[in-house]
Design a protein around this motif. Structure first.
Motif, PDB file in Angstrom:
ATOM      1  N   ASP A 113       0.710  -1.177  -0.079  1.00  0.00           N
ATOM      2  CA  ASP A 113       0.029   0.057   0.109  1.00  0.00           C
ATOM      3  C   ASP A 113       0.903   1.232  -0.006  1.00  0.00           C
ATOM      4  OD1 ASP A 113      -2.837   1.080   0.294  1.00  0.00           O
ATOM      5  OD2 ASP A 113      -1.836   1.970   2.080  1.00  0.00           O
ATOM      6  N   GLU A 114       2.109   1.272   0.922  1.00  0.00           N
ATOM      7  CA  GLU A 114       2.844   2.348   0.751  1.00  0.00           C
ATOM      8  C   GLU A 114       3.701   2.398  -0.338  1.00  0.00           C
ATOM      9  OE1 GLU A 114       6.947   3.429   3.057  1.00  0.00           O
ATOM     10  OE2 GLU A 114       5.737   1.823   3.984  1.00  0.00           O
ATOM     11  N   LEU A 115       4.101   1.349  -1.100  1.00  0.00           N
ATOM     12  CA  LEU A 115       5.025   1.737  -2.160  1.00  0.00           C
ATOM     13  C   LEU A 115       4.385   1.822  -3.403  1.00  0.00           C
ATOM     14  CD1 LEU A 115       7.721  -1.248  -1.208  1.00  0.00           C
ATOM     15  CD2 LEU A 115       7.875   1.222  -1.116  1.00  0.00           C
ATOM     16  N   ILE A 116       3.070   1.209  -3.658  1.00  0.00           N
ATOM     17  CA  ILE A 116       2.578   1.286  -4.858  1.00  0.00           C
ATOM     18  C   ILE A 116       1.846   2.761  -5.131  1.00  0.00           C
ATOM     19  CG2 ILE A 116       0.289   0.684  -6.054  1.00  0.00           C
ATOM     20  CD1 ILE A 116       0.913  -2.593  -5.189  1.00  0.00           C
ATOM     21  N   ALA A 117       1.329   3.458  -3.873  1.00  0.00           N
ATOM     22  CA  ALA A 117       1.046   4.691  -4.178  1.00  0.00           C
ATOM     23  C   ALA A 117       1.889   5.655  -4.805  1.00  0.00           C
ATOM     24  CB  ALA A 117       0.769   5.076  -2.709  1.00  0.00           C
ATOM     25  N   GLY A 118       3.151   5.297  -4.596  1.00  0.00           N
ATOM     26  CA  GLY A 118       4.093   6.138  -5.147  1.00  0.00           C
ATOM     27  C   GLY A 118       4.631   5.933  -6.386  1.00  0.00           C
ATOM     28  N   HIS A 142      -4.948   1.857  -5.719  1.00  0.00           N
ATOM     29  CA  HIS A 142      -4.356   3.172  -6.150  1.00  0.00           C
ATOM     30  C   HIS A 142      -4.505   3.346  -7.781  1.00  0.00           C
ATOM     31  CE1 HIS A 142      -2.683   3.817  -2.105  1.00  0.00           C
ATOM     32  NE2 HIS A 142      -2.406   2.384  -1.941  1.00  0.00           N
ATOM     33  N   ALA A 143      -5.377   2.460  -8.301  1.00  0.00           N
ATOM     34  CA  ALA A 143      -5.532   2.781  -9.769  1.00  0.00           C
ATOM     35  C   ALA A 143      -4.091   2.812 -10.465  1.00  0.00           C
ATOM     36  CB  ALA A 143      -6.252   3.962 -10.235  1.00  0.00           C
ATOM     37  N   ASP A 162      -4.725  -3.095 -16.169  1.00  0.00           N
ATOM     38  CA  ASP A 162      -4.452  -1.347 -15.830  1.00  0.00           C
ATOM     39  C   ASP A 162      -5.845  -0.991 -15.488  1.00  0.00           C
ATOM     40  OD1 ASP A 162      -4.064   1.235 -16.288  1.00  0.00           O
ATOM     41  OD2 ASP A 162      -3.308   1.103 -18.196  1.00  0.00           O
ATOM     42  N   SER A 163      -5.941  -0.893 -14.133  1.00  0.00           N
ATOM     43  CA  SER A 163      -7.424  -0.376 -13.532  1.00  0.00           C
ATOM     44  C   SER A 163      -7.584   0.984 -13.844  1.00  0.00           C
ATOM     45  CB  SER A 163      -7.188  -0.912 -12.197  1.00  0.00           C
ATOM     46  OG  SER A 163      -6.308  -0.364 -11.365  1.00  0.00           O
ATOM     47  N   ARG A 164      -6.762   1.622 -14.489  1.00  0.00           N
ATOM     48  CA  ARG A 164      -7.150   3.033 -14.708  1.00  0.00           C
ATOM     49  C   ARG A 164      -8.034   2.936 -15.943  1.00  0.00           C
ATOM     50  NH1 ARG A 164      -1.507   5.167 -16.679  1.00  0.00           N
ATOM     51  NH2 ARG A 164      -1.424   3.370 -17.768  1.00  0.00           N
ATOM     52  N   ARG A 165      -8.062   1.746 -16.652  1.00  0.00           N
ATOM     53  CA  ARG A 165      -9.110   1.770 -17.990  1.00  0.00           C
ATOM     54  C   ARG A 165     -10.344   0.974 -17.445  1.00  0.00           C
ATOM     55  NH1 ARG A 165      -5.238  -0.513 -22.537  1.00  0.00           N
ATOM     56  NH2 ARG A 165      -7.415  -0.687 -23.548  1.00  0.00           N
ATOM     57  N   ALA A 166     -11.598   1.600 -17.686  1.00  0.00           N
ATOM     58  CA  ALA A 166     -12.855   0.912 -16.871  1.00  0.00           C
ATOM     59  C   ALA A 166     -12.984  -0.417 -17.414  1.00  0.00           C
ATOM     60  CB  ALA A 166     -14.009   2.058 -17.515  1.00  0.00           C
ATOM     61  N   GLU A 167     -12.668  -0.592 -18.965  1.00  0.00           N
ATOM     62  CA  GLU A 167     -12.764  -1.909 -19.365  1.00  0.00           C
ATOM     63  C   GLU A 167     -11.923  -2.873 -19.161  1.00  0.00           C
ATOM     64  OE1 GLU A 167     -10.036  -0.040 -22.344  1.00  0.00           O
ATOM     65  OE2 GLU A 167     -11.661   0.562 -20.903  1.00  0.00           O
ATOM     66  N   ALA A 168     -10.911  -2.541 -18.629  1.00  0.00           N
ATOM     67  CA  ALA A 168      -9.608  -3.549 -18.353  1.00  0.00           C
ATOM     68  C   ALA A 168     -10.130  -4.344 -17.270  1.00  0.00           C
ATOM     69  CB  ALA A 168      -8.300  -2.846 -18.442  1.00  0.00           C
ATOM     70  N   SER A 248     -14.534  -9.638  -7.065  1.00  0.00           N
ATOM     71  CA  SER A 248     -14.454  -9.386  -5.503  1.00  0.00           C
ATOM     72  C   SER A 248     -13.479  -8.530  -5.142  1.00  0.00           C
ATOM     73  CB  SER A 248     -14.178 -10.727  -4.625  1.00  0.00           C
ATOM     74  OG  SER A 248     -13.034 -11.315  -5.047  1.00  0.00           O
ATOM     75  N   VAL A 249     -12.553  -7.923  -6.067  1.00  0.00           N
ATOM     76  CA  VAL A 249     -11.307  -7.172  -5.922  1.00  0.00           C
ATOM     77  C   VAL A 249     -11.888  -5.949  -6.609  1.00  0.00           C
ATOM     78  CG1 VAL A 249      -9.001  -6.453  -6.293  1.00  0.00           C
ATOM     79  CG2 VAL A 249      -9.671  -8.951  -5.407  1.00  0.00           C
ATOM     80  N   CYS A 250     -12.038  -5.483  -7.901  1.00  0.00           N
ATOM     81  CA  CYS A 250     -12.329  -4.628  -8.770  1.00  0.00           C
ATOM     82  C   CYS A 250     -13.717  -3.856  -8.966  1.00  0.00           C
ATOM     83  CB  CYS A 250     -11.553  -4.529 -10.024  1.00  0.00           C
ATOM     84  SG  CYS A 250     -12.153  -5.572 -11.312  1.00  0.00           S
ATOM     85  N   ALA A 251     -14.448  -4.847  -8.721  1.00  0.00           N
ATOM     86  CA  ALA A 251     -16.022  -4.289  -9.117  1.00  0.00           C
ATOM     87  C   ALA A 251     -16.417  -3.257  -8.089  1.00  0.00           C
ATOM     88  CB  ALA A 251     -16.934  -5.412  -9.077  1.00  0.00           C
ATOM     89  N   GLU A 252     -16.241  -3.219  -6.920  1.00  0.00           N
ATOM     90  CA  GLU A 252     -16.897  -2.242  -6.205  1.00  0.00           C
ATOM     91  C   GLU A 252     -16.120  -0.925  -6.199  1.00  0.00           C
ATOM     92  OE1 GLU A 252     -17.574  -1.471  -1.383  1.00  0.00           O
ATOM     93  OE2 GLU A 252     -17.259  -3.634  -1.989  1.00  0.00           O
ATOM     94  N   ARG A 253     -14.738  -0.918  -6.209  1.00  0.00           N
ATOM     95  CA  ARG A 253     -13.976   0.300  -6.430  1.00  0.00           C
ATOM     96  C   ARG A 253     -14.340   0.946  -7.729  1.00  0.00           C
ATOM     97  NH1 ARG A 253     -10.354   3.035  -8.723  1.00  0.00           N
ATOM     98  NH2 ARG A 253     -10.169   1.635 -10.442  1.00  0.00           N
ATOM     99  N   ARG A 254     -14.523   0.398  -9.022  1.00  0.00           N
ATOM    100  CA  ARG A 254     -14.574   0.855 -10.029  1.00  0.00           C
ATOM    101  C   ARG A 254     -16.069   1.396 -10.378  1.00  0.00           C
ATOM    102  NH1 ARG A 254     -11.078  -1.926 -14.830  1.00  0.00           N
ATOM    103  NH2 ARG A 254      -9.866  -3.399 -13.465  1.00  0.00           N
ATOM    104  N   ALA A 255     -17.219   0.893  -9.451  1.00  0.00           N
ATOM    105  CA  ALA A 255     -18.642   1.078  -9.413  1.00  0.00           C
ATOM    106  C   ALA A 255     -18.295   2.472  -8.693  1.00  0.00           C
ATOM    107  CB  ALA A 255     -19.450   0.097  -8.853  1.00  0.00           C
ATOM    108  N   GLY A 256     -17.671   2.708  -7.917  1.00  0.00           N
ATOM    109  CA  GLY A 256     -17.687   3.992  -7.226  1.00  0.00           C
ATOM    110  C   GLY A 256     -16.736   5.120  -7.618  1.00  0.00           C
ATOM    111  N   SER A 257     -15.963   4.899  -8.671  1.00  0.00           N
ATOM    112  CA  SER A 257     -15.150   5.911  -9.408  1.00  0.00           C
ATOM    113  C   SER A 257     -15.741   6.535 -10.612  1.00  0.00           C
ATOM    114  CB  SER A 257     -13.922   4.865 -10.059  1.00  0.00           C
ATOM    115  OG  SER A 257     -14.490   4.278 -10.841  1.00  0.00           O
TER     116      SER A 257
END
Length: 257
Positions: A113-118, A142-143, A162-168, A248-257
């Protein structure tokens, strides 16, 4: 860039897809490499020679004689040293201008969590399912783009998540954390030495494309595509992979983005 850097990276600068601006993006970039073994060795060396300005290497293991068959960042004289220190020494011998942070740590959730943020890009070169899931979870949170590779026996695979992309898709869309997978380790299954070089080199290539902006302008990353290699036949298979809308990992985060 100074004159020495212009000369050092001249073969990159000659490429229309990179040029001076793309090379400067590499010099300004930050990559996090999880694992400094078979995959992490070519990843670290190629990112270093290409001029990625800030590299962070994470691994809690030490160099062993059995590693030297395939882990090209290490050497006989460095047996017993932490792998991250050995890899950092190999990078410095090739390109002393970079900032390399060597962390002999287990990649747990708090550290990730610490390293990936940067980090600008994350490369998963680990060898176990638990770490892969933890890395993916932090990258989704952290997208951050994740380049994940695996190699065992004569079989390898690589993709970009690449979780920056909605379809990925994310890694967990393909390999759900709640599913059970049998762990395959080099110590018991063996691994063809050049295989980790092939997969690791592709991981480095995908990271460099993302950092230099090539994937945004004139190319495509491996996001949404899984490449699998059977090195016995030297045969590649590519399959399209889709987001799991119930992941279970990305659905909730992307739904709220």
């Amino acid at each position: 860039m100074d004159d020495e850097q212009l000369l050092r990276y001249s073969r990159h600068i000659l490429l229309d897809e990179i040029g001076v601006e793309g090379q400067q993006r590499l010099l300004d970039g930050s990559a996090l490499v999880i694992g400094a073994g078979g995959l992490g060795s070519p990843v670290a060396l190629y990112l270093g020679t290409a001029g990625v300005g800030r590299l962070t290497l994470v691994d809690d293991d030490a160099v062993d004689l059995t590693n030297l068959q395939r882990q090209i960042a290490h050497a006989q004289a460095r047996i017993g040293l932490p792998k991250v220190e050995s890899a950092a020494a190999a990078i410095a011998a090739l390109n002393p201008q970079l900032t390399v942070t060597a962390l002999r740590r287990r990649a747990d959730a708090a550290l990730l969590d610490e390293l990936i943020a940067g980090a600008d890009v994350v490369l998963d070169c680990s060898d176990n399912f638990t770490t892969r899931q933890a890395v993916n979870r932090a990258c989704v949170h952290h997208a951050k783009p994740l380049i994940s590779g695996a190699a065992i026996g004569f079989d390898g695979q690589i993709s970009v998540y690449d979780s920056r992309r909605a379809e990925a898709p994310c890694y967990a869309c393909l390999f759900p954390p709640e599913a059970r997978y049998e762990e395959a380790r080099c110590a018991t299954m063996g691994v063809f030495a050049p295989l980790v070089g092939i997969i690791g080199s592709l991981q480095a290539a995908e990271a460099l494309k993302l950092l230099a902006g090539i994937s945004d302008v004139s190319g495509e990353s491996l996001a949404g595509r899984l490449l699998m290699l059977d090195a016995r036949r030297m045969e590649w298979t590519e399959i399209a992979v889709q987001r799991d809308m119930q992941c279970s990992v990305c659905a909730e985060r992307r739904a709220g983005s």
